[in-house]
Enzyme design. Structure first.
Site, PDB file in Angstrom:
ATOM      1  N   VAL A  75      21.264  -2.366  -9.813  1.00 52.87           N
ATOM      2  CA  VAL A  75      20.065  -2.548  -8.993  1.00 52.87           C
ATOM      3  C   VAL A  75      18.907  -2.961  -9.883  1.00 52.87           C
ATOM      4  O   VAL A  75      18.681  -2.372 -10.944  1.00 52.87           O
ATOM      5  CB  VAL A  75      19.703  -1.242  -8.237  1.00 52.87           C
ATOM      6  N   TRP A 135       5.926   4.108 -11.838  1.00 51.33           N
ATOM      7  CA  TRP A 135       6.212   5.187 -12.782  1.00 51.33           C
ATOM      8  C   TRP A 135       7.664   5.659 -12.686  1.00 51.33           C
ATOM      9  O   TRP A 135       7.997   6.724 -13.173  1.00 51.33           O
ATOM     10  CB  TRP A 135       5.258   6.351 -12.548  1.00 51.33           C
ATOM     11  N   SER A 173       2.995  -2.915 -16.732  1.00 49.32           N
ATOM     12  CA  SER A 173       2.029  -1.901 -17.150  1.00 49.32           C
ATOM     13  C   SER A 173       2.590  -1.071 -18.297  1.00 49.32           C
ATOM     14  O   SER A 173       3.634  -0.420 -18.160  1.00 49.32           O
ATOM     15  CB  SER A 173       1.686  -0.984 -15.968  1.00 49.32           C
ATOM     16  N   CYS A 192      -9.649   1.201   2.522  1.00 47.24           N
ATOM     17  CA  CYS A 192      -8.281   0.793   2.850  1.00 47.24           C
ATOM     18  C   CYS A 192      -7.736   1.587   4.029  1.00 47.24           C
ATOM     19  O   CYS A 192      -7.058   1.028   4.903  1.00 47.24           O
ATOM     20  CB  CYS A 192      -7.385   0.947   1.628  1.00 47.24           C
TER      21      CYS A 192
END
Length: 431
Positions: free
Chosen positions: A185, A192, A213, A374
């Site tokens: 996969v 994270w 990142s 948001c």
């Protein structure tokens, strides 16, 4: 005078009182706030603006003016909450303002420049990701769930806990991937590492997670080591365009918003090349249930540079150009609004910690504005989440979608047995 005329035209439902730098008080709106079934109506709001240049800044760019005034402390809330103010503005913009010349002019400028704003070659994409995701891990731990899922949770009927809803999201995605032990996969934009670790632990698959990142990579690798899953999960600092091998399954959650509309066909052609002929790709992305547009100028500048949420027409056009088969499409409505409400509550509860120990008051107000704004957009505008399941072959998946619910229930049953508190999984909806 011009600002007052614009606000009178734009703000009709609910009540907003504005006190300007000279102490003049004006009330906008007054009509009852029509219930939409998406959340409670915002309470009446009173705001004070101490900056005498606010009117000119608003005319130059309303989104930036309001957001920056709140960040700078020149816009303060005297009655109601920040969320009430933003919900009132968003709902009225959606209902009334888009036909106004002033707002349509800004919309057309924003839309016309989106190709420039969303130009995300490899180097620029890395810089854009670092702007948001290389912030302190401690910041995200303040408001995310224990698994640090920084994307829309999944809220089946009766679920009210963020941790449970995020686990339900992972199981929902895993069911759509149709996993079995030993499959390889690829997790594009692995964050994270929570989803990759879940898939490896619960399904025995081998996962490669890629991120841009440095901070996320560090945390993900540390979590894999602590979980004893390093033999099943590999995390890389790598752009998806530079991944060389192929996989049985691909999943991408909350990354497509950073691709940029210029690069959609490139994204889908590359992911198709990365997938084996009988494989499955599950794409989870924020989208807009309306025509294509542009990204909010404040959000683009301060939170997600290069970001954009696609209209379904843009998504499916790119899918077709890349020769994918769309095998399933689910639209999650209001799930992200509920997720953001939990994040906002948790973040606000840590106000002093953010200001005194991590960043400062301006940073806190910036993120408070981001989370509240948001949530308001997902409740009162046309923002949703798309889960698009794609395949290269018509026969890659069962011909009915019952397997999704069956696999979710099976995962729940296994977890109940493992906890020593097994009971049949309750009947519940998909979606």
């Amino acid at each position: 005078m011009i600002l007052r005329m614009i606000l009178q035209q734009a703000l009709r439902d609910g009540s907003l009182t504005l006190i300007d730098h000279a102490g003049r008080r004006r009330v906008f709106g007054g009509a009852p706030f029509a219930e939409t079934g998406t959340g409670p109506a915002p309470d009446p709001v009173t705001i004070r603006i101490s900056d005498p240049t606010f009117g000119r800044r608003f005319l130059a760019g309303p989104e930036l003016a309001v957001g920056e005034a709140y960040m700078d402390g020149t816009l303060t809330i005297e009655e109601g909450t920040l969320y009430d103010m933003l919900a009132l503005m968003v709902a009225n913009m959606h209902r009334h303002s888009r036909g106004a010349t002033f707002f349509r002019l800004h919309w057309f400028v924003n839309w016309g420049l989106r190709w420039l704003h969303q130009h995300n070659p490899v180097g620029r994409a890395h810089k854009n990701v670092a702007h948001h995701y290389d912030l302190s891990e401690a910041l995200y731990r303040l408001f995310l769930d224990d698994d640090m899922q920084y994307s829309c949770a999944y809220w089946p009927p009766g679920v009210t806990d963020l941790e449970v809803a995020q686990l339900a999201k992972k199981r929902h995605i895993a069911a759509k991937l149709r996993l079995s032990p030993g499959l390889r996969v690829l997790d594009i934009g692995c964050g994270w590492g929570g989803l990759a670790l879940h898939l490896a632990r619960e399904h025995g698959v081998r996962v490669v997670g890629v991120t841009l990142s440095q901070e996320q990579l560090r945390v993900a690798r540390q979590r894999a080591a602590e979980a004893g899953l390093e033999d099943l999960v590999e995390f890389r600092l790598q752009d998806y365009r530079q991944v060389p091998e192929t996989f049985d399954r691909i999943v991408s959650v909350g990354m497509f918003e950073h691709v940029g509309v210029n690069h959609y066909v490139e994204f889908f052609r590359k992911t198709r090349a990365l997938l084996n002929p009988d494989g499955v790709f599950l794409l989870h992305t924020i989208g807009r249930a309306e025509a294509p547009g542009g990204t909010n100028a404040w959000l683009r500048k301060y939170i997600f540079p290069g970001g954009y949420t696609p209209a379904l027409s843009e998504l499916t056009e790119a899918v077709e150009h890349a020769d994918w088969i769309l095998t399933d499409l689910e639209v999650l409505r209001l799930h992200y609004a509920e997720t953001l409400r939990h994040w906002r509550d948790r973040f606000q509860a840590q106000r002093d910690h953010v200001i005194n120990d991590l960043y400062d008051a301006r940073f806190y107000r910036m993120w408070e504005f981001y989370l509240a704004g948001c949530e308001a957009v997902f409740r009162f505008d046309r923002q949703v989440v798309f889960q698009a399941q794609l395949a290269r072959s018509l026969g890659a998946l069962p011909v009915t979608r019952d397997y999704i619910t069956d696999d979710e229930r099976a995962a729940e049953d296994v977890a109940r047995r493992a906890d020593g508190d097994w009971a049949p999984a309750p009947m519940r909806e998909v979606g």
